[in-house]
Design a protein around this motif. Structure first.
Motif, PDB file in Angstrom:
ATOM      1  N   VAL A 174       0.843  -1.203   0.000  1.00 43.45           N
ATOM      2  CA  VAL A 174       0.000   0.000   0.000  1.00 43.45           C
ATOM      3  C   VAL A 174       0.879   1.253   0.000  1.00 43.45           C
ATOM      4  O   VAL A 174       0.640   2.202  -0.748  1.00 43.45           O
ATOM      5  N   LYS A 175       1.918   1.250   0.837  1.00 43.38           N
ATOM      6  CA  LYS A 175       2.833   2.394   0.907  1.00 43.38           C
ATOM      7  C   LYS A 175       3.502   2.633  -0.450  1.00 43.38           C
ATOM      8  O   LYS A 175       3.655   3.774  -0.899  1.00 43.38           O
ATOM      9  N   LEU A 176       3.892   1.545  -1.100  1.00 41.48           N
ATOM     10  CA  LEU A 176       4.558   1.664  -2.394  1.00 41.48           C
ATOM     11  C   LEU A 176       3.600   2.238  -3.430  1.00 41.48           C
ATOM     12  O   LEU A 176       3.973   3.103  -4.238  1.00 41.48           O
ATOM     13  N   GLY A 177       2.361   1.763  -3.413  1.00 41.48           N
ATOM     14  CA  GLY A 177       1.366   2.305  -4.337  1.00 41.48           C
ATOM     15  C   GLY A 177       1.117   3.787  -4.101  1.00 41.48           C
ATOM     16  O   GLY A 177       1.000   4.569  -5.047  1.00 41.48           O
ATOM     17  N   GLN A 178       1.041   4.165  -2.829  1.00 43.97           N
ATOM     18  CA  GLN A 178       0.848   5.590  -2.509  1.00 43.97           C
ATOM     19  C   GLN A 178       2.020   6.421  -3.018  1.00 43.97           C
ATOM     20  O   GLN A 178       1.827   7.525  -3.549  1.00 43.97           O
ATOM     21  N   GLY A 229       7.826   1.224   1.590  1.00 38.60           N
ATOM     22  CA  GLY A 229       7.274   0.222   0.690  1.00 38.60           C
ATOM     23  C   GLY A 229       8.298  -0.782   0.221  1.00 38.60           C
ATOM     24  O   GLY A 229       8.048  -1.999   0.223  1.00 38.60           O
ATOM     25  N   LEU A 230       9.471  -0.313  -0.182  1.00 33.74           N
ATOM     26  CA  LEU A 230      10.510  -1.217  -0.675  1.00 33.74           C
ATOM     27  C   LEU A 230      11.015  -2.156   0.417  1.00 33.74           C
ATOM     28  O   LEU A 230      11.507  -3.249   0.121  1.00 33.74           O
ATOM     29  N   LEU A 274      11.688  -2.991  -9.670  1.00 30.97           N
ATOM     30  CA  LEU A 274      11.949  -2.250 -10.908  1.00 30.97           C
ATOM     31  C   LEU A 274      10.870  -1.215 -11.169  1.00 30.97           C
ATOM     32  O   LEU A 274      11.177  -0.063 -11.518  1.00 30.97           O
ATOM     33  N   ALA A 275       9.608  -1.594 -10.996  1.00 26.48           N
ATOM     34  CA  ALA A 275       8.524  -0.636 -11.202  1.00 26.48           C
ATOM     35  C   ALA A 275       8.666   0.552 -10.251  1.00 26.48           C
ATOM     36  O   ALA A 275       8.540   1.712 -10.654  1.00 26.48           O
ATOM     37  N   ALA A 276       8.962   0.263  -8.986  1.00 27.95           N
ATOM     38  CA  ALA A 276       9.093   1.335  -7.992  1.00 27.95           C
ATOM     39  C   ALA A 276      10.288   2.234  -8.290  1.00 27.95           C
ATOM     40  O   ALA A 276      10.195   3.470  -8.189  1.00 27.95           O
ATOM     41  N   LEU A 277      11.410   1.636  -8.656  1.00 26.02           N
ATOM     42  CA  LEU A 277      12.608   2.431  -8.925  1.00 26.02           C
ATOM     43  C   LEU A 277      12.426   3.316 -10.163  1.00 26.02           C
ATOM     44  O   LEU A 277      12.958   4.426 -10.222  1.00 26.02           O
ATOM     45  N   GLN A 278      11.667   2.824 -11.133  1.00 27.11           N
ATOM     46  CA  GLN A 278      11.403   3.656 -12.308  1.00 27.11           C
ATOM     47  C   GLN A 278      10.567   4.876 -11.928  1.00 27.11           C
ATOM     48  O   GLN A 278      10.859   5.994 -12.350  1.00 27.11           O
TER      49      GLN A 278
END
Length: 283
Positions: A147-151, A215-216, A231-235
């Motif tokens: 959830v944190k990562l999505g936010q 999130g990570l 990868l999605a988060a880092l992008q």
């Protein structure tokens, strides 16, 4: 019955190179689950912002979600979602909350507080984390981190698209923060990037980066797909880097990563997957 995966892939490739590239790092079955969930979510977004979007289109999308959960899908994306639901416990509540976020986007958007902003980020993106967590083999702790990562990713989108959203009569920057930092809406509408505006952007960038760290740190709670999610988060986090380097020039242009910049993040994603960071660390 197998869904038409080529049809679902067309949705991915048309709307998100970031997600598509990351999804290739999932194992085969989980990859299909990720495609199915993403296609369902993306078509909900298109029901608001795409051609012919509006309240009726959104309700038609919602009817498709309900059909998938009842095991009576019609459209290919509904079949994909129903296929995923047979294999993973994807919470219906997450789709319900996503619908609430999409409904916010139907009319002029004005948010009052930072809490409202984070709630919206949960509704339209944190919910995706809740949907993806079971596909990646995670439990409740993984879901909370997802959830944190999505936010974080949605907040990044908002910071990237301030100018574009103004043109749609959407102001996601909370009025309490605009007032606190002395930022006038008239300056934004005129394309003026003031020192006060840069300070506000820096504040929200800091919030997004904190959410990425939290999130990570959840990668270690996943059984599969760690590199894909990293990868999605880092992008997305790379967009924040671009935005900062531009002096927060987001009223007339859109920060983005080039293909080679995305590729350079692959080693970092694999490293984060193998050695998940703690909340105070940053890959």
């Amino acid at each position: 019955m197998e869904p038409d995966w080529k049809a679902l892939l067309r949705v991915l490739r048309a709307h998100s190179a970031t997600f598509y590239l990351g999804s290739l790092l999932f194992p085969k079955e989980a990859r299909k689950g990720a495609w199915a969930v993403y296609a369902a979510c993306r078509l909900g977004d298109e029901a608001v912002d795409g051609e012919g979007g509006g309240p009726e289109a959104l309700e038609a999308w919602w009817a498709g979600v309900e059909r998938a959960y009842r095991g009576r899908p019609l459209a290919e994306w509904e079949k994909g979602l129903a296929w995923a639901l047979e294999r993973w416990d994807i919470p219906f509540e997450a789709f319900l909350h996503m619908r609430e976020g999409f409904q916010t986007d139907l009319g002029p958007v004005r948010l009052g507080t930072e809490a409202e902003l984070l709630r919206y980020c949960y509704q339209v993106a944190g919910t995706v984390g809740r949907m993806m967590a079971p596909i990646a083999g995670g439990g409740k702790e993984a879901e909370a981190r997802a959830v944190k990562l999505g936010q974080a990713m949605q907040l990044t989108n908002i910071l990237r698209d301030v100018g574009e959203d103004l043109g749609r009569d959407r102001v996601y920057l909370p009025s309490e923060l605009l007032k606190a930092y002395g930022v006038r809406l008239s300056d934004l509408e005129a394309g003026r990037i003031t020192p006060e505006y840069r300070a506000l952007m820096a504040h929200l960038e800091g919030k997004a980066r904190a959410l990425y760290r939290e999130g990570l740190a959840g990668l270690g709670h996943l059984k599969v797909g760690r590199a894909a999610i990293a990868l999605a988060a880092l992008q997305y986090r790379g967009i924040l880097d671009k935005l900062r380097l531009s002096g927060y020039d987001n009223l007339g242009r859109r920060a983005h990563l080039k293909a080679w910049e995305r590729a350079l993040l692959l080693p970092k994603a694999f490293l984060a997957a193998r050695f998940p960071p703690r909340p105070e660390e940053s890959p």
